[in-house]
Scaffold this active site. Sequence first.
Site, PDB file in Angstrom:
ATOM      1  CE  LYS A  70      20.429  83.992  73.036  1.00  0.00           C
ATOM      2  NZ  LYS A  70      19.269  84.333  73.847  1.00  0.00           N
ATOM      3  CG  ASP A 107      18.154  87.675  75.186  1.00  0.00           C
ATOM      4  OD1 ASP A 107      17.473  87.931  74.178  1.00  0.00           O
ATOM      5  OD2 ASP A 107      19.019  86.774  75.217  1.00  0.00           O
ATOM      6  N   GLY A 135      20.750  79.142  83.379  1.00  0.00           N
ATOM      7  CA  GLY A 135      21.489  79.141  82.115  1.00  0.00           C
ATOM      8  C   GLY A 135      21.601  80.554  81.557  1.00  0.00           C
TER       9      GLY A 135
END
Length: 279
Positions: A70, A107, A135
């Site tokens: 990502k 997301d 994260g």
Amino acid sequence: MDNRKFTLAGVMGMPITQSRSPILHNYWIAKYGLRGAYGHFPVEAQNLEAAIRGLSALGLAGCNVTQPHKVEALKLMDVVDPLAQRMGAINCVVVQPDGSLHGFNHDGYGYIQSLKDANPDWRADAGPIVVLGAGGASRAVVLSLIDQGATEIRLVNRTLDKAQALAAGYEHIVKVVSWAERNNAMEGCALFVNTTNQGMYGQPPIDVSLDALPTTAMVSDAIYIPLETPLLETARLRGNKTANGLGMLLNQARPAFKAWFGVMPEITDELKQAVLATF
Ligand code: ATR
């Protein structure tokens, strides 16, 4: 319209065969009578650039990007959406008609929608929020909660400096709390979120106690394998409302599907059943 057009997309990651994204997208392709397909792309880190460049060379509509790509994939985009830039990661590539690559991150959108689906009255400013983990998933969750109007986020991470780096620039809202203080941080909070990998299939449960958490708080987990993590089970049994990571997965997929296939798809019970049947 060109009736011979066949639209291809997929999800790039490693490992990738566990990903349920093909089930969602192929379900929608069939449901909306489209010609196309969505697959798994197992891509090792050293092949990421070639794979990303290959999207336009092969005429694909784009792809989702997942662990561990990502962050690196963002650097390969021609244009990065401002929200994805703030998150420092992308989860969706859309190939433009001229072959250029645009990167997005859905997301956070998926996460917020999953909370609203679980509780239509949910508000980000209902009270303090505790976020566990710092994260990539946490970055999307924290920034989207800030954008939704969160007034206080207590950010807890095993490695303190990663939490401090995430909070940089948002210190008026994001308060970094040490790992040792994680259980006390839950006092008076309205939402508790796990974004770590602890509780995922093959990992031990997250090492927290919910004793100080009000039973009125919502508890959510970004994990969807298993659907009910030990954390969510404990929360449910003590009376907290819960939201699992499947809602985030389903909701982040909608704008990606729209970008590639031109239809904003609906999340139906039939779709949920199709995904649940694979567990
Ligand atoms: P993702 O993109 O899914 O967020 P990640 O960027 O690798 O994945 O982040 C994993 C998160 O899980 C991190 O917050 C990590 O904590 P550290 O920053 O201290 O590594 C957290 N995590 C992983 N294993 C953990 C463990 N055993 N206990 C607590 N937190 C853990």
